[in-house]
Scaffold this motif. Structure first.
Motif, PDB file in Angstrom:
ATOM      1  N   ALA A 118      -9.829  10.832   1.947  1.00 17.60           N
ATOM      2  CA  ALA A 118      -8.521  10.206   2.160  1.00 17.60           C
ATOM      3  C   ALA A 118      -8.653   8.881   2.903  1.00 17.60           C
ATOM      4  O   ALA A 118      -7.999   7.887   2.554  1.00 17.60           O
ATOM      5  N   VAL A 119      -9.502   8.857   3.923  1.00 15.58           N
ATOM      6  CA  VAL A 119      -9.721   7.622   4.682  1.00 15.58           C
ATOM      7  C   VAL A 119     -10.379   6.564   3.805  1.00 15.58           C
ATOM      8  O   VAL A 119     -10.003   5.387   3.838  1.00 15.58           O
ATOM      9  N   GLY A 120     -11.370   6.987   3.007  1.00 17.89           N
ATOM     10  CA  GLY A 120     -12.041   6.035   2.117  1.00 17.89           C
ATOM     11  C   GLY A 120     -11.087   5.414   1.121  1.00 17.89           C
ATOM     12  O   GLY A 120     -11.120   4.199   0.883  1.00 17.89           O
ATOM     13  N   ILE A 121     -10.206   6.221   0.546  1.00 17.97           N
ATOM     14  CA  ILE A 121      -9.227   5.690  -0.408  1.00 17.97           C
ATOM     15  C   ILE A 121      -8.225   4.786   0.304  1.00 17.97           C
ATOM     16  O   ILE A 121      -7.795   3.765  -0.239  1.00 17.97           O
ATOM     17  N   ALA A 122      -7.859   5.146   1.544  1.00 17.00           N
ATOM     18  CA  ALA A 122      -6.951   4.286   2.312  1.00 17.00           C
ATOM     19  C   ALA A 122      -7.583   2.924   2.575  1.00 17.00           C
ATOM     20  O   ALA A 122      -6.904   1.886   2.497  1.00 17.00           O
ATOM     21  N   ILE A 123      -8.885   2.926   2.857  1.00 17.40           N
ATOM     22  CA  ILE A 123      -9.590   1.658   3.098  1.00 17.40           C
ATOM     23  C   ILE A 123      -9.543   0.768   1.871  1.00 17.40           C
ATOM     24  O   ILE A 123      -9.292  -0.435   1.959  1.00 17.40           O
ATOM     25  N   GLN A 124      -9.772   1.358   0.689  1.00 15.11           N
ATOM     26  CA  GLN A 124      -9.739   0.538  -0.515  1.00 15.11           C
ATOM     27  C   GLN A 124      -8.303   0.256  -0.963  1.00 15.11           C
ATOM     28  O   GLN A 124      -8.060  -0.678  -1.723  1.00 15.11           O
ATOM     29  N   ASN A 125      -7.317   1.048  -0.487  1.00 19.09           N
ATOM     30  CA  ASN A 125      -5.920   0.759  -0.804  1.00 19.09           C
ATOM     31  C   ASN A 125      -5.398  -0.446  -0.042  1.00 19.09           C
ATOM     32  O   ASN A 125      -4.440  -1.095  -0.478  1.00 19.09           O
ATOM     33  N   PHE A 126      -6.017  -0.726   1.112  1.00 19.95           N
ATOM     34  CA  PHE A 126      -5.568  -1.863   1.914  1.00 19.95           C
ATOM     35  C   PHE A 126      -5.641  -3.175   1.125  1.00 19.95           C
ATOM     36  O   PHE A 126      -4.634  -3.893   1.018  1.00 19.95           O
ATOM     37  N   PRO A 127      -6.806  -3.520   0.555  1.00 20.58           N
ATOM     38  CA  PRO A 127      -6.833  -4.745  -0.242  1.00 20.58           C
ATOM     39  C   PRO A 127      -5.954  -4.671  -1.485  1.00 20.58           C
ATOM     40  O   PRO A 127      -5.377  -5.678  -1.901  1.00 20.58           O
ATOM     41  N   GLU A 128      -5.811  -3.478  -2.085  1.00 19.15           N
ATOM     42  CA  GLU A 128      -4.943  -3.351  -3.256  1.00 19.15           C
ATOM     43  C   GLU A 128      -3.498  -3.666  -2.896  1.00 19.15           C
ATOM     44  O   GLU A 128      -2.780  -4.301  -3.658  1.00 19.15           O
ATOM     45  N   GLY A 129      -3.054  -3.177  -1.720  1.00 22.82           N
ATOM     46  CA  GLY A 129      -1.693  -3.468  -1.277  1.00 22.82           C
ATOM     47  C   GLY A 129      -1.463  -4.951  -1.087  1.00 22.82           C
ATOM     48  O   GLY A 129      -0.414  -5.492  -1.466  1.00 22.82           O
ATOM     49  N   ALA A 130      -2.467  -5.633  -0.514  1.00 25.92           N
ATOM     50  CA  ALA A 130      -2.350  -7.081  -0.310  1.00 25.92           C
ATOM     51  C   ALA A 130      -2.402  -7.830  -1.630  1.00 25.92           C
ATOM     52  O   ALA A 130      -1.653  -8.798  -1.842  1.00 25.92           O
ATOM     53  N   ILE A 131      -3.255  -7.359  -2.545  1.00 25.45           N
ATOM     54  CA  ILE A 131      -3.427  -8.053  -3.821  1.00 25.45           C
ATOM     55  C   ILE A 131      -2.180  -7.955  -4.689  1.00 25.45           C
ATOM     56  O   ILE A 131      -1.931  -8.821  -5.523  1.00 25.45           O
ATOM     57  N   ILE A 132      -1.353  -6.934  -4.476  1.00 22.43           N
ATOM     58  CA  ILE A 132      -0.119  -6.831  -5.253  1.00 22.43           C
ATOM     59  C   ILE A 132       1.045  -7.534  -4.561  1.00 22.43           C
ATOM     60  O   ILE A 132       1.868  -8.190  -5.202  1.00 22.43           O
ATOM     61  N   SER A 133       1.148  -7.452  -3.229  1.00 19.33           N
ATOM     62  CA  SER A 133       2.302  -8.035  -2.544  1.00 19.33           C
ATOM     63  C   SER A 133       2.245  -9.560  -2.500  1.00 19.33           C
ATOM     64  O   SER A 133       3.276 -10.230  -2.640  1.00 19.33           O
ATOM     65  N   MET A 134       1.049 -10.133  -2.329  1.00 17.09           N
ATOM     66  CA  MET A 134       0.936 -11.586  -2.248  1.00 17.09           C
ATOM     67  C   MET A 134       1.311 -12.278  -3.561  1.00 17.09           C
ATOM     68  O   MET A 134       2.071 -13.255  -3.557  1.00 17.09           O
ATOM     69  N   PRO A 135       0.822 -11.827  -4.717  1.00 13.84           N
ATOM     70  CA  PRO A 135       1.267 -12.447  -5.971  1.00 13.84           C
ATOM     71  C   PRO A 135       2.764 -12.287  -6.210  1.00 13.84           C
ATOM     72  O   PRO A 135       3.396 -13.173  -6.801  1.00 13.84           O
ATOM     73  N   LEU A 136       3.343 -11.174  -5.782  1.00 15.22           N
ATOM     74  CA  LEU A 136       4.788 -10.997  -5.935  1.00 15.22           C
ATOM     75  C   LEU A 136       5.539 -12.031  -5.114  1.00 15.22           C
ATOM     76  O   LEU A 136       6.585 -12.547  -5.541  1.00 15.22           O
ATOM     77  N   ARG A 137       5.013 -12.330  -3.954  1.00 20.15           N
ATOM     78  CA  ARG A 137       5.605 -13.385  -3.119  1.00 20.15           C
ATOM     79  C   ARG A 137       5.509 -14.721  -3.842  1.00 20.15           C
ATOM     80  O   ARG A 137       6.464 -15.518  -3.844  1.00 20.15           O
ATOM     81  N   SER A 138       4.371 -14.974  -4.499  1.00 21.57           N
ATOM     82  CA  SER A 138       4.180 -16.217  -5.246  1.00 21.57           C
ATOM     83  C   SER A 138       5.125 -16.306  -6.441  1.00 21.57           C
ATOM     84  O   SER A 138       5.446 -17.400  -6.900  1.00 21.57           O
TER      85      SER A 138
END
Length: 259
Positions: free
Chosen positions: A151-171
């Motif tokens: 669960a922690v490992g997936i959370a670690i890799q979810n962190f960049p995924e969350g940023a990679i989706i929210s930043m383009p949406l802002r753009s």
């Protein structure tokens, strides 16, 4: 039981924190940073698939007096096929593409971007649910520490995924709040998929080795089909490769140390 509830929410927390980067960063993620994050996520998912899912599936099959490699091989291939079908059906758009994939639908670009990440999160939620189901069942060789490590490992890799989706949406013109909300919501599918799997725990005991490898196959599909190609496209592909190495090593250490 409280540890299980917390464990199910850990991956979602990683997505939410990643999506929150839209409040801290003024511009879109740089190309080098994006490639390194995609590579890192790939490495984490590969290591998690091997140490947290496939190896336990083989060990469990041996304990059940099955041919050890059969559940691992069959489940893995079915996991690949499952994500392949979803990829062809669900309309979605990757941040590096101009043309959407899946069935044609009259959806906004922002919606299809969120669907792309949601598609990634389905196998991750299944993986977390399967290992925690193994903990609840007992006598499966899966420890609470090992489940938390996944669960922690997936959370670690979810962190960049969350940023990679929210930043383009802002753009794309969305407000910071809406971009954050969409990014965070893309991760909700993980605890939902995990809870459904756990509710079926009593029914899945005989096929648990197959389900573990199924989740591994689904995760590897996402890595090979989308994450690695995106991290290797264009210039600075070596940065993505370094990210894979770091992510793989970190998840391997986490799983072996806690599992």
């Amino acid at each position: 039981m409280d540890n299980i509830y917390i464990g199910l929410l850990i991956p979602l927390l990683g997505t939410v924190l990643g999506a929150a980067m839209v409040f801290l960063l003024k511009n879109d993620l740089g190309d080098k940073l994006k490639k390194s994050l995609l590579g890192f996520a790939s490495g984490v998912m590969i290591a998690a698939s091997v140490w947290s899912l496939i190896i336990p599936a083989i060990d469990m099959a041996e304990e059940q007096n099955q041919i050890a490699w059969v559940p691992a091989a069959v489940g893995f291939l079915f996991g690949i096929a499952f994500l392949l079908v979803l990829d062809m059906i669900i309309p979605h758009l990757h941040t590096t593409d101009d043309q959407p994939e899946g069935i044609k639908a009259n959806l906004r670009k922002s919606t299809m971007l969120v669907l792309a990440v949601t598609l990634h999160n389905i196998p991750e939620g299944m993986a977390v649910g399967v290992v925690f189901a193994g903990v609840i069942i007992g006598n499966t060789g899966i420890s609470m520490a090992g489940a938390i490590a996944l669960a922690v490992g997936i959370a670690i890799q979810n962190f960049p995924e969350g940023a990679i989706i929210s930043m383009p949406l802002r753009s794309e013109g969305l407000s910071r709040k809406k971009a954050f909300m969409y990014g965070a919501l893309s991760g909700v599918v993980e605890p939902v998929a995990a809870v459904i799997t756990i509710l079926l725990a009593d029914l899945i005991v005989p096929i648990l080795p197959y389900l573990l490898s199924f989740a591994a196959g689904a995760m590897i599909y996402v890595v090979v089909e989308e994450l690695i190609p995106e991290s290797q496209s264009g210039k600075h592909s070596n940065i993505g490769t370094i990210g894979v190495a770091i992510g793989f090593t970190m998840m391997m250490i986490l799983d072996v140390a806690l599992g």
